[in-house]
Design an enzyme around this catalytic site. Sequence first.
Site, PDB file in Angstrom:
ATOM      1  N   HIS A  57      31.387  23.205  71.435  1.00 20.49           N
ATOM      2  CA  HIS A  57      31.779  24.242  72.397  1.00 20.49           C
ATOM      3  C   HIS A  57      31.209  25.583  71.953  1.00 20.49           C
ATOM      4  O   HIS A  57      31.691  26.198  71.007  1.00 20.49           O
ATOM      5  CB  HIS A  57      33.304  24.337  72.514  1.00 20.49           C
ATOM      6  CG  HIS A  57      33.753  25.273  73.590  1.00 20.49           C
ATOM      7  ND1 HIS A  57      34.254  24.838  74.796  1.00 20.49           N
ATOM      8  CD2 HIS A  57      33.774  26.632  73.661  1.00 20.49           C
ATOM      9  CE1 HIS A  57      34.563  25.873  75.556  1.00 20.49           C
ATOM     10  NE2 HIS A  57      34.275  26.981  74.877  1.00 20.49           N
ATOM     11  N   HIS A 210      36.887  24.485  80.475  1.00 15.90           N
ATOM     12  CA  HIS A 210      37.718  25.513  79.858  1.00 15.90           C
ATOM     13  C   HIS A 210      39.088  25.377  80.514  1.00 15.90           C
ATOM     14  O   HIS A 210      39.277  25.766  81.668  1.00 15.90           O
ATOM     15  CB  HIS A 210      37.162  26.907  80.153  1.00 15.90           C
ATOM     16  CG  HIS A 210      35.978  27.296  79.332  1.00 15.90           C
ATOM     17  ND1 HIS A 210      34.795  26.593  79.336  1.00 15.90           N
ATOM     18  CD2 HIS A 210      35.809  28.356  78.490  1.00 15.90           C
ATOM     19  CE1 HIS A 210      33.939  27.201  78.526  1.00 15.90           C
ATOM     20  NE2 HIS A 210      34.519  28.266  77.993  1.00 15.90           N
ATOM     21  N   GLU A 213      43.170  28.147  79.078  1.00 14.62           N
ATOM     22  CA  GLU A 213      42.922  29.125  78.011  1.00 14.62           C
ATOM     23  C   GLU A 213      43.758  30.368  78.312  1.00 14.62           C
ATOM     24  O   GLU A 213      43.255  31.404  78.736  1.00 14.62           O
ATOM     25  CB  GLU A 213      41.435  29.468  77.924  1.00 14.62           C
ATOM     26  CG  GLU A 213      41.083  30.334  76.724  1.00 14.62           C
ATOM     27  CD  GLU A 213      39.630  30.762  76.697  1.00 14.62           C
ATOM     28  OE1 GLU A 213      39.249  31.448  75.741  1.00 14.62           O
ATOM     29  OE2 GLU A 213      38.871  30.418  77.623  1.00 14.62           O
ATOM     30  N   ASP A 309      32.604  28.399  69.693  1.00 12.24           N
ATOM     31  CA  ASP A 309      32.769  29.182  70.914  1.00 12.24           C
ATOM     32  C   ASP A 309      31.827  30.370  70.982  1.00 12.24           C
ATOM     33  O   ASP A 309      31.007  30.469  71.888  1.00 12.24           O
ATOM     34  CB  ASP A 309      34.225  29.623  71.081  1.00 12.24           C
ATOM     35  CG  ASP A 309      34.579  29.976  72.520  1.00 12.24           C
ATOM     36  OD1 ASP A 309      33.716  29.843  73.402  1.00 12.24           O
ATOM     37  OD2 ASP A 309      35.723  30.384  72.759  1.00 12.24           O
ATOM     38  N   TRP A 315      33.143  38.564  73.459  1.00 14.01           N
ATOM     39  CA  TRP A 315      34.482  38.056  73.155  1.00 14.01           C
ATOM     40  C   TRP A 315      34.810  38.098  71.668  1.00 14.01           C
ATOM     41  O   TRP A 315      35.965  38.123  71.289  1.00 14.01           O
ATOM     42  CB  TRP A 315      34.617  36.624  73.677  1.00 14.01           C
ATOM     43  CG  TRP A 315      34.531  36.544  75.160  1.00 14.01           C
ATOM     44  CD1 TRP A 315      35.565  36.703  76.064  1.00 14.01           C
ATOM     45  CD2 TRP A 315      33.353  36.307  75.935  1.00 14.01           C
ATOM     46  NE1 TRP A 315      35.079  36.577  77.340  1.00 14.01           N
ATOM     47  CE2 TRP A 315      33.738  36.325  77.305  1.00 14.01           C
ATOM     48  CE3 TRP A 315      32.018  36.074  75.626  1.00 14.01           C
ATOM     49  CZ2 TRP A 315      32.830  36.130  78.343  1.00 14.01           C
ATOM     50  CZ3 TRP A 315      31.109  35.882  76.655  1.00 14.01           C
ATOM     51  CH2 TRP A 315      31.522  35.916  77.999  1.00 14.01           C
TER      52      TRP A 315
END
Length: 429
Positions: A57, A210, A213, A309, A315
């Site tokens: 991921h 996803h 989340e 990720d 992010w």
Amino acid sequence: MFDLIVRNANLPDGRQGFDIGLTGGHIAAIEKHLDAVAGEDIDATGRLVSPPFCDPHFHMDATLSLGMPRMNVSGTLLEGIALWGELRPQLTREALVDRALRYCDLAVSQGLLFIRSHVDTSDPRLVTAEALIEVRERVAPYITLQLVAFPQDGYYRAAEGVRSLERALDMGIDIVGGIPHFERTMDEGRLSLEALCRLAAERGLPVDIHCDETDDPMSRHIETLAAETIRHGLQGRVAGSHLTSMHSMDNYYVSKLIPLMAEAEINVIPNPLINIMLQGRHDTYPKRRGLTRVRELMAAGLNVSFGQDCTMDPWYSMGSADMLEVGHMAIHVAQMGGIEDKKQIFDALTVNSARTMGLEGYGLEVGCKADLVILQAADVIEALRLKPTRLCVVKGGKVISRSAPRIGELFLAGRPARIDPGLDYVPKV
């Protein structure tokens, strides 16, 4: 005659002092004191030899974009998404390819040779898809790169979300993605999962969502994903990523949910670094960790694999392509500090992730592909503690990366002159 022999290696299952013979791109022998010659010999000197790391991921289209066009001040998921929306119109194929290739260079040096990346399809230009398809081809000799068509702004919420995702699949993207909790309503999220699983079944593609989340304990998209997986006969080919809402759910509901996920053979992909950073942002104290129920999911027999990720993007300002950093965080956040716990964590970075990605010929057994990593650590427990140097990375029986060992020199009277943190501090347990 072997192409390469790695001698005096410790293996992930605890076996010590084995020789690994590689020939023709495959592992041909794993024996004590292999009596043979090779084109090249490498002495592992009693250190851990592992199959390469896998990241199931990641967001390679955003990687190394930190600070573009500005920093994420709040540190939240939603500001990160908004920032990416500001940057997206400025993206060019050339810049995307350059950043992705630079990241792949770093990944190779860390022994990370298998990556699944989500590709934002919300911009109808699909410049992200064009760029990462090019990258997939260019890195194919040394990295297996899988691509997920990911509607970052929502399959239904984005103006051309449905059509853009299908166009990306037509271009050659491998996997169907989604983000149901970012649709306008819970019901539209449910409808998006029904449509995406149906699309995947029709095209014969895997699914990676996803999913939930969020800190919302009432988010129920993983339940829908499991049900749609069974409905379309996609068992074992569907991944639920993040699942952070499970951290906040009622225990009684979870007691029903986990067996449903097991029935659907959902692959679970927590992302410990990002989950601990982004979740619980609306809490004061007590403050939720946000990581999904790793121990309970593993105990129920689900295939749990960890993703990185993000690395230096809107992010997450951290990251280094180091999957052992991911596992190190998982140990702390999931409170899995026991010896057997740590072995499970290491598996979640290697064999479990390979299962999630559907990799063939992966592993450290005779007949598997000749891909391996020599680490400056004695075993998997120490590898997770130290996040050690990858001394040597081998792909297809050929060395593609080397790093000098980390050795400390001391100038202290009566003390050792050199310290090897990978061998001098192995616990006696």
